[in-house]
Structure formats: C-alpha cells, structure tokens
Design an enzyme around this catalytic site. Sequence first.
Site, short mmCIF file in Angstrom:
data_model
loop_
_atom_site.label_atom_id
_atom_site.label_comp_id
_atom_site.label_asym_id
_atom_site.label_seq_id
_atom_site.Cartn_x
_atom_site.Cartn_y
_atom_site.Cartn_z
N LYS A 104 1.02 -1.25 0.07
CA LYS A 104 0.03 -0.04 0.14
C LYS A 104 0.78 1.26 -0.14
CE LYS A 104 -1.99 1.28 4.14
NZ LYS A 104 -3.11 1.45 5.14
N SER A 136 -3.66 4.00 -17.37
CA SER A 136 -2.95 3.67 -16.25
C SER A 136 -2.76 4.90 -15.20
CB SER A 136 -1.51 2.98 -16.84
OG SER A 136 -0.85 4.22 -17.48
N TYR A 168 -3.40 -0.49 -14.34
CA TYR A 168 -2.01 -0.89 -14.14
C TYR A 168 -1.13 -0.01 -13.85
CZ TYR A 168 -1.41 0.08 -18.88
OH TYR A 168 -1.40 0.90 -20.30
#
Length: 115
Positions: free
Chosen positions: A5, A21, A54
């Site tokens: 994270k 992205s 992504y």
Amino acid sequence: MCKSKIHRARITKVDLHYEGSIGIDKDLLKASDIYPNEIVQVVNINNGARFETYAIEEAAGSGAIGLYGAAAHLGKVGDLVIILSYGLVDDAHAKEMKLIAIKVDKDNKIKSQKR
C-alpha cells in the site's frame, strides 16, 4: 491478500489522452514491491472513486503520481490516493504475509516504510 500500500500519495498530473494507467515514481514502486504493469487498485480519498488499472514507471525521485486515460476522469491534481496491490497466496503463506505500507509526504517522498 493485500501485499502493499502507498498511503496518501498526491496526484501530480492527469492526462486524458494517454494510454490508460497510473504512473508511479520508480522509487515508490520499488519500496512498495509493485511492478510495472501490475494491476493495482486506486482509492481517491477526496472523491471516493475506486478503480483498478495497471502501474507504469515514472522517473525515480520525481514524486510523480499520474492518472492517465480513462482514470484521469477519476481524480485531479492535488487529490490524495491510496494505491493497493494484491497477491494470491495459499493459506500457509497468508498467515505469514506482511503488508508493505509506504507513507509519503506532500511531495510523494517516502516518510515511512513498514513491513
């Protein structure tokens, strides 16, 4: 399992007309064990948007967090986001897995890293 994270990163740029992205400073990718092209979940603290995309690599040390393509509709420069990555693990490894939590300052520089 949640494997890493990046907490409260600040969006530094958005570009609707770019391949979709999220761009992340190379130093943050390395510290958080997120690979280029890895699927990540992004949570926008400011507006509540949650989406998957992504990761792509931004220049090391730049502090860049960029939303590109369709994701650019889901945040604006200055918004705070949490970037999460996940991994599939068996039960035995799940009990031992440690979350990599990166906290950043207002310039997206690493303040703390916890495993």
